[in-house]
Design an enzyme around this catalytic site. Structure first.
Site: not given
Ligand code: NI
Length: 239
Positions: A49, A191
């Protein structure tokens, strides 16, 4: 008028034929998949993400390519502007791309117009980079409401394994968290804006590939389990 109607019908049917002809082309990236899972092979979907990040995502893509691993990226609009070439590269290398809103906002409670700006607006910004295709939604923080599902216009992807990689920048802890917990069909949240997370992801690939795990996109995970992503459905894992 009747004649005009006839012309319109021909134009429409040609348009429909084109749509039908073009549709499989968009799905071709998954047609090179072996649609049978060999016995003992387990499937895992790494998802990233908040990117792309100009440096760290490039390192990740290099590492995934070298290992023959596929992943899914839920992109944020302001980050896309920093590294649009990496988005094209993700698509070209067979990774799945999804949307994580234009401005990384919580989507619950949004008015329809703002929801569409955040989700559909990002999709429209991505089409020139990746071609028109389905871009599934991951709502920031995993927070959503009934309207999110109604308006998503595609599947909503959450996760089943979360090492909280943003917490301490500890590569080894993240690797151990994933390797100790992962089960067949899991979706892992990471991430790619953190270099430690990129290193952790590549170490996880090295470790689990040796144990017979295959790294696939979320869409491939569904396909290989004999399912299709349905609009308005939430997927945390695929068993
Ligand atoms: Ni996010």
């Amino acid at each position: 008028m009747r004649r005009l109607g006839g012309v319109m019908a021909v134009v429409l049917s040609v348009a429909v034929m084109w749509a039908l002809l073009l549709r499989p082309a968009g799905e071709e990236s998954s047609s090179d998949l072996h649609l049978e899972v060999p016995e003992g092979e387990k499937l895992i979907a790494l998802t990233f993400d908040d990117g792309p990040h100009p440096q760290h995502t490039a390192v990740l893509l290099d590492g995934l390519q070298a290992r023959g691993a596929k992943a899914t990226f839920f992109l944020v609009g302001c980050q896309v502007e920093l590294a649009p070439e990496l988005v094209g590269r993700m698509a070209a290398e067979g990774h799945q791309i999804g949307v994580h809103t234009l401005d990384h906002v919580q989507v619950n409670g949004l008015a329809r117009a703002e929801f569409d700006r955040q989700v559909e607006g990002l999709r429209r910004a991505l089409y020139p980079l990746v071609g028109e295709r389905e871009l599934w939604l991951r709502p920031p923080y995993g927070i959503m409401d009934d309207n999110t599902l109604r308006w998503a216009d595609g599947p909503v992807v959450l996760w089943s394994v979360d090492p909280e990689d943003w917490r301490d920048g500890n590569t080894q802890r993240v690797v151990e968290h994933i390797v100790a917990r992962v089960r067949d069909g899991d979706i892992v949240l990471l991430h790619d804006i953190y270099p430690q997370s990129v290193q952790a992801a590549l170490q996880v690939v090295d470790c689990l590939q040796n144990q017979g795990w295959r790294f696939v996109t979320v869409e491939q995970l569904l396909q290989l389990k004999g399912r299709a992503g349905e609009a308005g459905q939430v997927y945390r894992c695929v068993r």
